[in-house]
Scaffold this active site. Structure first.
Site, mmCIF file in Angstrom:
data_model
loop_
_atom_site.group_PDB
_atom_site.id
_atom_site.type_symbol
_atom_site.label_atom_id
_atom_site.label_comp_id
_atom_site.label_asym_id
_atom_site.label_seq_id
_atom_site.Cartn_x
_atom_site.Cartn_y
_atom_site.Cartn_z
ATOM 1 N N TYR A 149 39.968 115.340 44.455
ATOM 2 C CA TYR A 149 39.184 114.398 45.398
ATOM 3 C C TYR A 149 38.485 113.439 44.298
ATOM 4 O O TYR A 149 37.203 113.430 44.027
ATOM 5 C CB TYR A 149 38.119 114.794 46.206
ATOM 6 C CG TYR A 149 38.649 115.983 47.097
ATOM 7 C CD1 TYR A 149 39.569 116.023 48.048
ATOM 8 C CD2 TYR A 149 37.917 117.393 46.703
ATOM 9 C CE1 TYR A 149 40.173 117.143 48.770
ATOM 10 C CE2 TYR A 149 38.568 118.404 47.551
ATOM 11 C CZ TYR A 149 39.551 118.281 48.592
ATOM 12 O OH TYR A 149 39.973 119.373 49.265
ATOM 13 N N TRP B 93 32.818 111.063 48.818
ATOM 14 C CA TRP B 93 33.117 111.387 50.264
ATOM 15 C C TRP B 93 31.744 111.570 50.876
ATOM 16 O O TRP B 93 30.655 111.832 50.077
ATOM 17 C CB TRP B 93 33.762 113.044 50.275
ATOM 18 C CG TRP B 93 35.047 112.927 50.593
ATOM 19 C CD1 TRP B 93 35.799 113.154 51.632
ATOM 20 C CD2 TRP B 93 36.276 112.710 49.733
ATOM 21 N NE1 TRP B 93 37.203 113.186 51.861
ATOM 22 C CE2 TRP B 93 37.395 112.605 50.563
ATOM 23 C CE3 TRP B 93 36.465 112.190 48.297
ATOM 24 C CZ2 TRP B 93 38.815 112.656 49.928
ATOM 25 C CZ3 TRP B 93 37.545 112.133 47.751
ATOM 26 C CH2 TRP B 93 38.875 112.201 48.387
ATOM 27 N N GLY C 274 35.098 117.667 58.991
ATOM 28 C CA GLY C 274 34.786 118.124 57.583
ATOM 29 C C GLY C 274 35.625 119.352 57.381
ATOM 30 O O GLY C 274 35.659 120.174 56.359
ATOM 31 N N ASP D 245 38.747 120.381 58.016
ATOM 32 C CA ASP D 245 40.165 120.045 58.315
ATOM 33 C C ASP D 245 40.855 120.718 59.356
ATOM 34 O O ASP D 245 41.710 120.426 60.269
ATOM 35 C CB ASP D 245 40.817 119.491 57.197
ATOM 36 C CG ASP D 245 40.016 118.657 56.138
ATOM 37 O OD1 ASP D 245 38.819 118.532 56.287
ATOM 38 O OD2 ASP D 245 40.415 118.324 55.297
ATOM 39 N N TYR E 254 42.120 127.429 53.107
ATOM 40 C CA TYR E 254 41.266 126.606 53.605
ATOM 41 C C TYR E 254 40.269 126.705 54.819
ATOM 42 O O TYR E 254 39.534 127.653 54.320
ATOM 43 C CB TYR E 254 42.255 125.154 54.073
ATOM 44 C CG TYR E 254 41.755 123.892 53.579
ATOM 45 C CD1 TYR E 254 41.171 123.743 52.446
ATOM 46 C CD2 TYR E 254 42.021 122.826 54.290
ATOM 47 C CE1 TYR E 254 40.895 122.400 51.873
ATOM 48 C CE2 TYR E 254 41.734 121.407 54.036
ATOM 49 C CZ TYR E 254 40.963 121.119 52.734
ATOM 50 O OH TYR E 254 40.624 120.092 52.276
ATOM 51 N N TRP E 255 40.309 126.113 55.807
ATOM 52 C CA TRP E 255 39.324 126.352 56.847
ATOM 53 C C TRP E 255 39.686 127.598 57.684
ATOM 54 O O TRP E 255 39.012 127.451 58.776
ATOM 55 C CB TRP E 255 38.960 125.244 57.439
ATOM 56 C CG TRP E 255 38.083 124.171 56.523
ATOM 57 C CD1 TRP E 255 38.668 123.126 55.870
ATOM 58 C CD2 TRP E 255 36.675 123.950 56.090
ATOM 59 N NE1 TRP E 255 37.812 122.343 55.054
ATOM 60 C CE2 TRP E 255 36.413 123.052 55.176
ATOM 61 C CE3 TRP E 255 35.545 124.715 56.833
ATOM 62 C CZ2 TRP E 255 35.404 122.540 54.753
ATOM 63 C CZ3 TRP E 255 34.469 124.548 56.096
ATOM 64 C CH2 TRP E 255 34.170 123.422 55.141
ATOM 65 N N GLU F 130 36.168 125.650 45.382
ATOM 66 C CA GLU F 130 35.818 124.989 46.760
ATOM 67 C C GLU F 130 35.818 126.147 47.719
ATOM 68 O O GLU F 130 34.856 125.550 48.565
ATOM 69 C CB GLU F 130 37.185 124.252 46.944
ATOM 70 C CG GLU F 130 37.077 123.144 47.761
ATOM 71 C CD GLU F 130 38.430 122.417 47.999
ATOM 72 O OE1 GLU F 130 39.353 122.603 47.416
ATOM 73 O OE2 GLU F 130 38.638 121.472 49.232
HETATM 74 C C1 9WN Z 1 40.059 115.032 53.571
HETATM 75 C C2 9WN Z 1 36.340 116.389 49.861
HETATM 76 C C3 9WN Z 1 36.546 116.509 51.381
HETATM 77 C C4 9WN Z 1 35.802 117.430 51.979
HETATM 78 C C5 9WN Z 1 36.069 117.983 53.390
HETATM 79 C C6 9WN Z 1 37.444 118.931 53.030
HETATM 80 C C7 9WN Z 1 38.505 118.149 52.092
HETATM 81 C C8 9WN Z 1 39.831 116.250 52.294
HETATM 82 C C9 9WN Z 1 41.211 116.516 52.076
HETATM 83 O O1 9WN Z 1 37.839 117.639 50.877
HETATM 84 O O2 9WN Z 1 38.883 117.102 53.069
HETATM 85 O O3 9WN Z 1 39.014 114.375 53.642
HETATM 86 O O4 9WN Z 1 41.951 116.143 51.634
HETATM 87 O O5 9WN Z 1 41.531 117.734 52.628
HETATM 88 O O6 9WN Z 1 37.984 119.485 53.935
HETATM 89 O O7 9WN Z 1 35.304 118.658 54.167
HETATM 90 O O8 9WN Z 1 34.524 116.604 52.570
HETATM 91 O O9 9WN Z 1 35.787 117.589 49.353
#
Ligand code: 9WN
Length: 443
Positions: free
Chosen positions: A31, A35, A165, A167, A355-356, A399
């Site tokens: 990332y 964000w 948040g 996903d 993930y979630w 993460e």
């Molecule tokens: C899409 C940055 C973000 C978090 C989110 C998490 C993940 C992104 C992704 O990463 O989302 O926005 O590419 O999966 O789910 O909560 O803000 O850390």
């Protein structure tokens, strides 16, 4: 230096490394931009040791705010790079009301920003000055949510799973099953996430097709749909609304600091909290769950985000029942520590590393610990904070974490894990904090 002090030092070094000069990357490889809710959590972690950075973090995010008041979920650091979906995909620059100075996405994330501003303001030297510099923008952000997103039952809607948040939460399985991304409507795309971390830890292709399709639908309407009733994904998420209610309550306090009118914020906090407890309560599960606005159906999936309803001034009997349910899903991590999986272990949809859909997330544990502390359960709050420290100490700054083994998954060097480890440690030992008066000045 104790083990715990070493861990905190390591957390600060990680935040130093991920700092760009105006914001903090959530994770350097996965990332690489800014964000929205990550910045709020990172600001909270930086408030004590790096207050200037904490303030800059929030201000730089708010510089990406749209004319509508929307705070976008991503503010891009560069317009052409390997991240997907990139700035050209969102194409904010062609939309009315988009910020001129930066390229952003056109959707949002949970509004934790006023909560973060409150925590930061109470720790910096000139809390009043800081609040004065962000209060209007935070109010505009909430104005947007109450005017554009509150359409049914007094609750704010999310229009994309990314807006939660969380996903690929199993809470979206049913709403997403009703979304049909016909192949001819789907823009071609190439995922980058699965080449950075294990594909088995990430959302599936079925989910990504729907994420891309829903983003494309919103983009085709300039992110300001005139007929939101026709959108294919509309959900009342518990965490999103509870955080908004708690943030409105925070704006009441912040208004007091700068002599602004707290009236509307108090009214909204009260009304939203009442709507959450009236419409998102599941008697059979003993907790709050999400509501699919399109299908007019209450979810049957007990995701951990539901416990955040404790942030929204719950009636005492509701709070007691939620805490009882919560105790039933917490996992003992030894030495007075507990961890909270994103889905209960043993639930039919539970996947320990995807993930979630089962892993433990530090931000959810931190929010629930805060809610417990504020609803009169300091011992349980402390168990969760210890859980945060145990996970990071054993698994690293990842993460998310497998609740069965404690192993870290997803990206390493994850900023909010470091930031909230710091926050959880500071909250556990108030003696280490600088005392502040209620108006934010140092004592
Ligand atoms: C899409 C940055 C973000 C978090 C989110 C998490 C993940 C992104 C992704 O990463 O989302 O926005 O590419 O999966 O789910 O909560 O803000 O850390």
């Amino acid at each position: 230096m104790s083990n715990s002090d070493k861990l905190i030092e390591e957390a600060h070094r990680l935040l130093d490394r991920n700092w760009t000069g105006s914001s903090t990357r959530p994770a350097p490889r996965l990332y690489p931009h800014q964000w929205s809710w990550d910045s709020a959590f990172i600001g909270i972690g930086n408030a004590g040791r790096s207050p200037d950075r904490a303030m800059t973090e929030l201000r730089s995010l708010l510089a990406g705010q749209w004319g509508t008041g929307l705070v976008p979920h991503i503010v891009f650091a560069s317009e052409l790079d390997d991240y997907f979906p990139s700035a050209p995909f969102w194409d904010s620059r062609s939309c009315d009301g988009a910020p001129v100075g930066s390229a952003t996405s056109g959707i949002c994330q949970p509004p934790v920003h006023a909560m973060a501003a409150g925590i930061i303001a109470r720790r910096v030297d000139d809390g009043k000055g800081f609040v004065s510099s962000v209060f209007e923008q935070l109010t505009a952000w909430h104005d947007y949510l109450f005017s554009a997103r509150v359409l049914v039952n007094g609750l704010a809607e999310i229009w994309h799973p990314w807006e939660s948040g969380m996903d690929n939460s199993p809470a979206w399985d049913e709403p997403l099953a009703a979304v049909d991304p016909s192949p001819h409507d789907l823009p071609p795309y190439r995922r980058v996430d699965v080449s950075v971390v294990a594909a088995a830890d990430r959302p599936t292709a079925w989910e990504y097709d729907r994420y891309v399709y829903l983003a494309d639908v919103l983009r085709s309407r300039g992110y300001v749909p005139l007929d939101p009733e026709t959108l294919p994904f509309r959900v009342h998420d518990v965490l999103f609304n509870a955080v908004l209610a708690r943030s409105e309550a925070e704006l009441v306090r912040l208004a007091g600091m700068i002599g602004a009118d707290p009236g509307i914020h108090a009214d909204r906090a009260r009304a939203l909290s009442e709507s959450i407890h009236a419409h998102l309560w599941s008697e059979s599960l003993g907790m709050h769950v999400d509501f699919d606005v399109c299908a007019r159906a209450l979810s049957s999936v007990p995701i951990a985000g539901g416990f955040c309803a404790l942030l929204a001034a719950p009636p005492a009997s509701v709070a007691a029942r939620v805490v009882e349910t919560l105790r039933g899903v917490l996992r003992d991590a030894g030495e007075g520590a507990s961890i909270l999986p994103s889905l209960p272990v043993g639930h039919r949809g539970f996947e320990p590393t995807r993930y979630w859909r089962g892993p433990v997330w530090i931000n959810i544990m931190w929010l629930v610990a805060l809610a417990l502390a504020e609803t009169g359960h300091p011992e349980l709050a402390e168990r969760l904070r210890r859980g945060i420290r145990t996970l990071v100490d054993n698994g690293g700054f990842f993460e998310y974490f497998d609740p069965l083994t404690g192993a870290g998954h997803g990206s390493d060097d994850f900023s909010w894990t470091a930031a909230l480890l710091i926050a959880a440690s500071e909250e556990a030992s108030p003696a280490g904090r600088t005392a502040r008066t209620p108006d934010g000045s140092a004592r």
